[in-house]
Design a protein around this motif. Sequence first.
Motif, PDB file in Angstrom:
ATOM      1  N   VAL A  93      -7.271   6.900  -2.552  1.00  0.00           N
ATOM      2  CA  VAL A  93      -8.106   6.081  -3.445  1.00  0.00           C
ATOM      3  C   VAL A  93      -7.237   5.451  -4.534  1.00  0.00           C
ATOM      4  O   VAL A  93      -7.369   4.261  -4.851  1.00  0.00           O
ATOM      5  CB  VAL A  93      -9.230   6.930  -4.076  1.00  0.00           C
ATOM      6  N   GLY A  94      -6.322   6.240  -5.092  1.00  0.00           N
ATOM      7  CA  GLY A  94      -5.434   5.732  -6.130  1.00  0.00           C
ATOM      8  C   GLY A  94      -4.531   4.621  -5.635  1.00  0.00           C
ATOM      9  O   GLY A  94      -4.321   3.620  -6.317  1.00  0.00           O
ATOM     10  N   ALA A  95      -4.000   4.792  -4.415  1.00  0.00           N
ATOM     11  CA  ALA A  95      -3.130   3.761  -3.841  1.00  0.00           C
ATOM     12  C   ALA A  95      -3.905   2.482  -3.557  1.00  0.00           C
ATOM     13  O   ALA A  95      -3.434   1.374  -3.829  1.00  0.00           O
ATOM     14  CB  ALA A  95      -2.484   4.290  -2.562  1.00  0.00           C
ATOM     15  N   TRP A  96      -5.118   2.640  -3.025  1.00  0.00           N
ATOM     16  CA  TRP A  96      -5.941   1.467  -2.681  1.00  0.00           C
ATOM     17  C   TRP A  96      -6.325   0.679  -3.929  1.00  0.00           C
ATOM     18  O   TRP A  96      -6.383  -0.552  -3.900  1.00  0.00           O
ATOM     19  CB  TRP A  96      -7.182   1.923  -1.926  1.00  0.00           C
ATOM     20  N   LEU A 131      -5.360  14.610  -0.956  1.00  0.00           N
ATOM     21  CA  LEU A 131      -4.880  13.455  -0.190  1.00  0.00           C
ATOM     22  C   LEU A 131      -5.864  12.296  -0.296  1.00  0.00           C
ATOM     23  O   LEU A 131      -5.449  11.128  -0.413  1.00  0.00           O
ATOM     24  CB  LEU A 131      -4.674  13.853   1.273  1.00  0.00           C
ATOM     25  N   ALA A 132      -7.142  12.598  -0.292  1.00  0.00           N
ATOM     26  CA  ALA A 132      -8.161  11.553  -0.453  1.00  0.00           C
ATOM     27  C   ALA A 132      -8.046  10.891  -1.820  1.00  0.00           C
ATOM     28  O   ALA A 132      -8.157   9.662  -1.945  1.00  0.00           O
ATOM     29  CB  ALA A 132      -9.558  12.155  -0.268  1.00  0.00           C
ATOM     30  N   ILE A 133      -7.820  11.698  -2.860  1.00  0.00           N
ATOM     31  CA  ILE A 133      -7.636  11.157  -4.214  1.00  0.00           C
ATOM     32  C   ILE A 133      -6.443  10.215  -4.247  1.00  0.00           C
ATOM     33  O   ILE A 133      -6.502   9.130  -4.843  1.00  0.00           O
ATOM     34  CB  ILE A 133      -7.446  12.306  -5.219  1.00  0.00           C
ATOM     35  N   ALA A 191      -6.690   9.290 -17.317  1.00  0.00           N
ATOM     36  CA  ALA A 191      -7.517  10.000 -16.346  1.00  0.00           C
ATOM     37  C   ALA A 191      -6.895  10.000 -14.961  1.00  0.00           C
ATOM     38  O   ALA A 191      -6.917  11.010 -14.257  1.00  0.00           O
ATOM     39  CB  ALA A 191      -8.909   9.369 -16.288  1.00  0.00           C
ATOM     40  N   THR A 192      -6.290   8.862 -14.576  1.00  0.00           N
ATOM     41  CA  THR A 192      -5.834   8.725 -13.190  1.00  0.00           C
ATOM     42  C   THR A 192      -4.474   9.372 -12.925  1.00  0.00           C
ATOM     43  O   THR A 192      -4.272   9.983 -11.873  1.00  0.00           O
ATOM     44  CB  THR A 192      -5.769   7.241 -12.799  1.00  0.00           C
ATOM     45  N   LEU A 198       0.821  -1.200   0.000  1.00  0.00           N
ATOM     46  CA  LEU A 198       0.000   0.000   0.000  1.00  0.00           C
ATOM     47  C   LEU A 198       0.862   1.261   0.000  1.00  0.00           C
ATOM     48  O   LEU A 198       0.552   2.240  -0.685  1.00  0.00           O
ATOM     49  CB  LEU A 198      -0.939   0.014   1.206  1.00  0.00           C
ATOM     50  N   ILE A 199       1.960   1.235   0.748  1.00  0.00           N
ATOM     51  CA  ILE A 199       2.884   2.377   0.764  1.00  0.00           C
ATOM     52  C   ILE A 199       3.516   2.540  -0.605  1.00  0.00           C
ATOM     53  O   ILE A 199       3.619   3.653  -1.135  1.00  0.00           O
ATOM     54  CB  ILE A 199       3.968   2.196   1.851  1.00  0.00           C
TER      55      ILE A 199
END
Length: 368
Positions: free
Chosen positions: A231-234, A226-228, A250-251, A26-27
């Motif tokens: 979400v991207g990391a998850w 930070l929320a974006i 897009a991402t 995840l990191i």
Amino acid sequence: MNNVISICKGIAIILMVLGHAEPPTLISNFIYIFHMPLFFITAGYFFSRKYLDDPWTFCVKRFKGLYIPFLKWSLFFLILHNLWFKIGLLNEQFGNWTGGVTHPYGTREFFQRLMLIFTSMSGYDEFMAGAFWFFRGLLIASIMFLILYKLIDSKTKLSPIAGVIAVCTIALAFNAFRLGFGFKLKYIPNGGLREVWGIFFFGIGVIYRYYEEKIGNRRWVTAICLAIMCVGAWNHWCGMNNNGQMRDLATLPLTGIAGFLVTKHLSTIINLAGGIVARTLTYIGSNTLYIFIFHIISFKVVSWLKIIWYDLDPGQIGCHMVIHFNNHEDYFWLLYTIVGTALPLLVLWAWRRYASPRLAPLSLIISR
């Protein structure tokens, strides 16, 4: 030099070392969705419109700052490549992720790689200089940005900032075409996907500089960004790799820009607070080149300690970039990050303080 941007670069280079140290998944995902765009954005931040009238000066600065260091250090690692095998830092059994892919170079392969280094900025020692693609990426991206921007500025009536937006749009459109049809730029290693992304993010840096005062450092913007990123990391969104997909169109702009804004806000807070953290990150950010070049070989010190700790086969010191055994369960990735960042700077400090002054008189004699 803008201290806030230096701190941004310091954070970015630490994240690069951390990513190469194989932290928990995840990191790693979190880092890779924005840390390389961060470098290109900070580079674009310092671009000036004056170079549209004096492109030669810009190109010379880029070659001196990117091509020459790439050439010098690629040759250094190429010359020493076979030595790494003799002293055990590289071996064929544990060479890469799947093992057995690295090998000593014969005369023919040595000179083939030598020519590639000079002509296409490839051919470097991937196992000790694995991140050197960035030299080529930033050199091509920045010069191509200048060329496209100059053409648009001279052939259209667009405003300066609209011209930059047009360049970014062209870069996105080209990568859409490349990903959609499998098109590759033949003479750029790996097809140029990273380089074109580099043009886009370089342009984002220029745009940000233009609107910097209006954007400011708003907490709610940082929170959304930070929320974006989370979400991207998850969801394991991709970074600037060579195996892109259409979703990246897009991402990657989303996470790259979000990552820069979060890092810039954090860097502003650190800079205002001052103290040892600000001074350390500013120093790191001003000397990213040496961490970039020597962090992989610095990892070998930690690999040696890990071999002793787990009583592993000594040959595992040849793993690239770090020893993979138990790498997501233990905390050696933290030690890899600390040593990979600190050791190159410690050697640099010692060189500047002790060796460089003693060699100065000799350089004067030679120059005469």
